[in-house]
Design a protein around this motif. Structure first.
Motif, PDB file in Angstrom:
ATOM      1  N   MET A  89       0.924  -1.330   0.027  1.00 10.23           N
ATOM      2  CA  MET A  89      -0.016  -0.082  -0.006  1.00 10.23           C
ATOM      3  C   MET A  89       0.806   1.154  -0.025  1.00 10.23           C
ATOM      4  O   MET A  89       0.399   2.257  -0.520  1.00 10.23           O
ATOM      5  CB  MET A  89      -0.940   0.138   1.165  1.00 10.23           C
ATOM      6  CG  MET A  89      -1.783  -1.020   1.120  1.00 10.23           C
ATOM      7  SD  MET A  89      -2.770  -0.932  -0.371  1.00 10.23           S
ATOM      8  CE  MET A  89      -2.494  -2.267  -1.337  1.00 10.23           C
ATOM      9  N   GLY A  90       1.917   1.157   0.698  1.00 13.72           N
ATOM     10  CA  GLY A  90       3.005   2.444   0.764  1.00 13.72           C
ATOM     11  C   GLY A  90       3.417   2.700  -0.851  1.00 13.72           C
ATOM     12  O   GLY A  90       3.555   3.795  -1.192  1.00 13.72           O
ATOM     13  N   THR A  91       3.724   1.406  -1.375  1.00 14.45           N
ATOM     14  CA  THR A  91       4.169   1.704  -2.879  1.00 14.45           C
ATOM     15  C   THR A  91       2.951   2.329  -3.685  1.00 14.45           C
ATOM     16  O   THR A  91       3.151   3.066  -4.507  1.00 14.45           O
ATOM     17  CB  THR A  91       4.563   0.387  -3.439  1.00 14.45           C
ATOM     18  OG1 THR A  91       5.728  -0.031  -2.546  1.00 14.45           O
ATOM     19  CG2 THR A  91       5.174   0.506  -4.826  1.00 14.45           C
ATOM     20  N   LEU A  92       1.815   1.571  -3.677  1.00 20.34           N
ATOM     21  CA  LEU A  92       0.716   2.188  -4.332  1.00 20.34           C
ATOM     22  C   LEU A  92       0.148   3.300  -4.135  1.00 20.34           C
ATOM     23  O   LEU A  92      -0.123   4.154  -5.102  1.00 20.34           O
ATOM     24  CB  LEU A  92      -0.539   0.948  -4.288  1.00 20.34           C
ATOM     25  CG  LEU A  92       0.057  -0.436  -4.692  1.00 20.34           C
ATOM     26  CD1 LEU A  92      -1.373  -1.283  -4.522  1.00 20.34           C
ATOM     27  CD2 LEU A  92       0.199  -0.362  -6.240  1.00 20.34           C
ATOM     28  N   ASN A  93       0.210   4.051  -2.935  1.00 21.24           N
ATOM     29  CA  ASN A  93      -0.024   5.216  -2.535  1.00 21.24           C
ATOM     30  C   ASN A  93       0.947   6.298  -3.313  1.00 21.24           C
ATOM     31  O   ASN A  93       0.429   7.252  -3.652  1.00 21.24           O
ATOM     32  CB  ASN A  93      -0.127   5.619  -0.950  1.00 21.24           C
ATOM     33  CG  ASN A  93      -1.131   5.104  -0.222  1.00 21.24           C
ATOM     34  OD1 ASN A  93      -2.270   4.770  -0.939  1.00 21.24           O
ATOM     35  ND2 ASN A  93      -1.087   4.737   0.929  1.00 21.24           N
ATOM     36  N   LEU A  94       2.149   5.835  -3.493  1.00 16.93           N
ATOM     37  CA  LEU A  94       3.071   6.773  -4.376  1.00 16.93           C
ATOM     38  C   LEU A  94       2.851   6.768  -5.811  1.00 16.93           C
ATOM     39  O   LEU A  94       2.712   7.613  -6.718  1.00 16.93           O
ATOM     40  CB  LEU A  94       4.338   6.387  -3.943  1.00 16.93           C
ATOM     41  CG  LEU A  94       5.564   7.142  -5.069  1.00 16.93           C
ATOM     42  CD1 LEU A  94       5.541   8.567  -4.850  1.00 16.93           C
ATOM     43  CD2 LEU A  94       6.811   6.440  -4.791  1.00 16.93           C
ATOM     44  N   PHE A  95       2.519   5.549  -6.242  1.00 18.07           N
ATOM     45  CA  PHE A  95       2.282   5.297  -7.774  1.00 18.07           C
ATOM     46  C   PHE A  95       1.114   5.475  -8.498  1.00 18.07           C
ATOM     47  O   PHE A  95       0.859   5.804  -9.484  1.00 18.07           O
ATOM     48  CB  PHE A  95       2.816   4.041  -8.082  1.00 18.07           C
ATOM     49  CG  PHE A  95       4.563   3.907  -8.250  1.00 18.07           C
ATOM     50  CD1 PHE A  95       5.159   4.144  -9.257  1.00 18.07           C
ATOM     51  CD2 PHE A  95       5.338   3.795  -7.098  1.00 18.07           C
ATOM     52  CE1 PHE A  95       6.539   4.344  -9.647  1.00 18.07           C
ATOM     53  CE2 PHE A  95       6.752   3.720  -7.311  1.00 18.07           C
ATOM     54  CZ  PHE A  95       7.475   3.897  -8.617  1.00 18.07           C
ATOM     55  N   ARG A  96      -0.159   5.540  -7.613  1.00 20.07           N
ATOM     56  CA  ARG A  96      -1.255   5.654  -8.242  1.00 20.07           C
ATOM     57  C   ARG A  96      -1.509   7.205  -8.781  1.00 20.07           C
ATOM     58  O   ARG A  96      -1.852   7.260  -9.905  1.00 20.07           O
ATOM     59  CB  ARG A  96      -2.247   5.557  -7.032  1.00 20.07           C
ATOM     60  CG  ARG A  96      -2.776   4.042  -7.071  1.00 20.07           C
ATOM     61  CD  ARG A  96      -3.793   3.600  -5.991  1.00 20.07           C
ATOM     62  NE  ARG A  96      -4.124   2.280  -5.963  1.00 20.07           N
ATOM     63  CZ  ARG A  96      -4.574   1.467  -4.912  1.00 20.07           C
ATOM     64  NH1 ARG A  96      -4.774   1.972  -3.923  1.00 20.07           N
ATOM     65  NH2 ARG A  96      -4.763   0.153  -5.118  1.00 20.07           N
TER      66      ARG A  96
END
Length: 410
Positions: free
Chosen positions: A260-267
């Motif tokens: 989720m930390g990664t997706l919050n950046l990449f979304r």
């Protein structure tokens, strides 16, 4: 938060990126094979210093890169984004040894990274992951040693290098990964995979661990999938693939926070990719309708056409503003990043689909001819509404965050 606007240096940088994409990256992209990793293109991104910026810049700069590259060369944009998606967990949650080994190679474009979350039966429902990590032995001493080298704090966000040791639960120090992953970008050609596996059965998202798995581990195989969009996507099979505590990213059983930390950046930056495609389609439509003779005048003289173009421009700019508002919120550490990231990704990807489709309609049959810019964009624009969380998932996240803000569950 104040309204977002680009600074002069950012505007100049975007123009430079568009030029680089058109003159140096697009020729390499055209030489690539659809559905395969274009290592020459990735290496050029490394030589230009763009891959290194994935790990030294904030979310706004990531969005500027993705939008600018997407405008002129979607293949270059996707190659850059996939390197970031696959290696960001190493940058943010990895040990010093993991970072030292992989990040320079990813930044140089000599190693290909991939983010392996989705499975045949767990796409949108990431908490339903079935890839098993079966433990071997007692890892109490090893877990204690590893807890002091983690860079992620207990809520899953990056910790300072001098953070105190974390308390890590006792458990195995070695596992065997068994199961499948599917719809994985850069698979099966990547050199390393951020893999999410279930270490504790029956616990949903709470029992998932992130592992950094080199592609040459015994028991790891894969196959390419032929998809509508031209970038590489494949499946992976894990047949008792060995991993150890040295391969864990973050903490055992807390890998969902890594995801989720990664997706919050990449979304939000997926939204920037979509905005870049929408802008390219809009500019092509402006040129076409201004020059095309029809019904005794130019296409732009028809009110229905003019209004359609105005709507395309309106939606593109609205999406752009939301994308950069979300990226700014991420860089500032705002508490509502998940909601903003979901809103930005949702609006921008849906907008791009609308704009590209409208552009094709206004161009007519020529836009459907193989090799036309809009034919290419039409194939590219569909996938972002699904990957990194389908539009329906983004609506669910938005609703959940809204109700949480008033203390009620949706």
């Amino acid at each position: 938060m104040s309204a977002f606007s680009l600074e002069p240096r950012q505007i100049a940088w975007c123009a430079e990126l568009r030029t680089l994409a058109a003159e140096r990256l697009r020729p390499l992209a055209e030489k690539g094979e659809p559905g395969r990793v274009n290592r020459a293109l990735v290496a050029e991104l490394g030589r230009l210093g763009l891959l290194e910026r994935l790990f030294t810049s904030g979310a706004v700069d990531l969005c500027l890169m993705r939008e600018s590259l997407a405008y002129a060369c979607t293949e270059a944009e996707t190659a850059l984004a996939l390197q970031g998606l696959g290696a960001h967990p190493v940058h943010a949650y990895g040990t010093p040894a993991q970072r030292a080994h992989w990040l320079p190679r990813v930044s140089e474009g000599t190693a290909i990274a991939a983010f392996a979350l989705s499975e045949p039966g767990a796409g949108s429902d990431a908490g339903a992951l079935a890839l098993r990590a079966e433990g071997e032995g007692d890892g109490q001493a090893e877990a204690a040693r590893r807890s002091g080298s983690r860079r992620a704090d207990t809520d899953g966000s990056p910790a300072a290098p001098d953070s105190p040791p974390l308390a890590t639960p006792d458990g195995p120090s070695r596992w065997r990964l068994t199961g499948e992953k599917c719809w994985i970008s850069n698979a099966p050609e990547a050199d390393c995979y951020t893999v999410f596996a279930r270490t504790t059965p029956g616990t949903g998202a709470r029992g998932v661990t992130a592992f950094l798995v080199p592609a040459d581990r015994p028991g790891l195989t894969g196959a390419a999938l032929e998809m509508l969009s031209p970038h590489p996507i494949g499946s992976l099979v894990f047949d008792a693939v060995p991993v150890t505590a040295d391969d864990v990213l973050g903490e055992v059983d807390r890998g969902f926070r890594v995801a989720m930390g990664t997706l919050n950046l990449f979304r939000p930056s997926v939204g920037a990719f979509a905005v870049g495609m929408a802008q390219a389609a809009l500019d092509a439509t402006l040129a076409h309708t201004a020059g095309r003779d029809a019904f005794g005048g130019k296409l732009r003289d028809l009110q229905t056409v003019a209004h359609q173009v105005a709507e395309m421009a309106l939606r593109t700019e609205a999406a752009r503003l939301m994308v950069y508002a979300a990226a700014t919120a991420y860089d500032e550490g705002a508490p509502d990043v998940p909601k903003r990231a979901a809103m930005a990704k949702l609006l921008a990807t849906e907008t791009a689909q609308y704009v590209v489709d409208a552009a094709v309609q206004l161009h007519g049959a020529r836009a459907l001819r193989r090799g036309h810019l809009l034919e290419h964009l039409y194939r590219e624009v569909r996938a972002p509404r699904i990957y990194e969380g389908a539009s329906e998932v983004q609506r669910g996240i938005i609703a959940k965050e809204l109700y949480a803000s008033i203390g009620e569950a949706p």
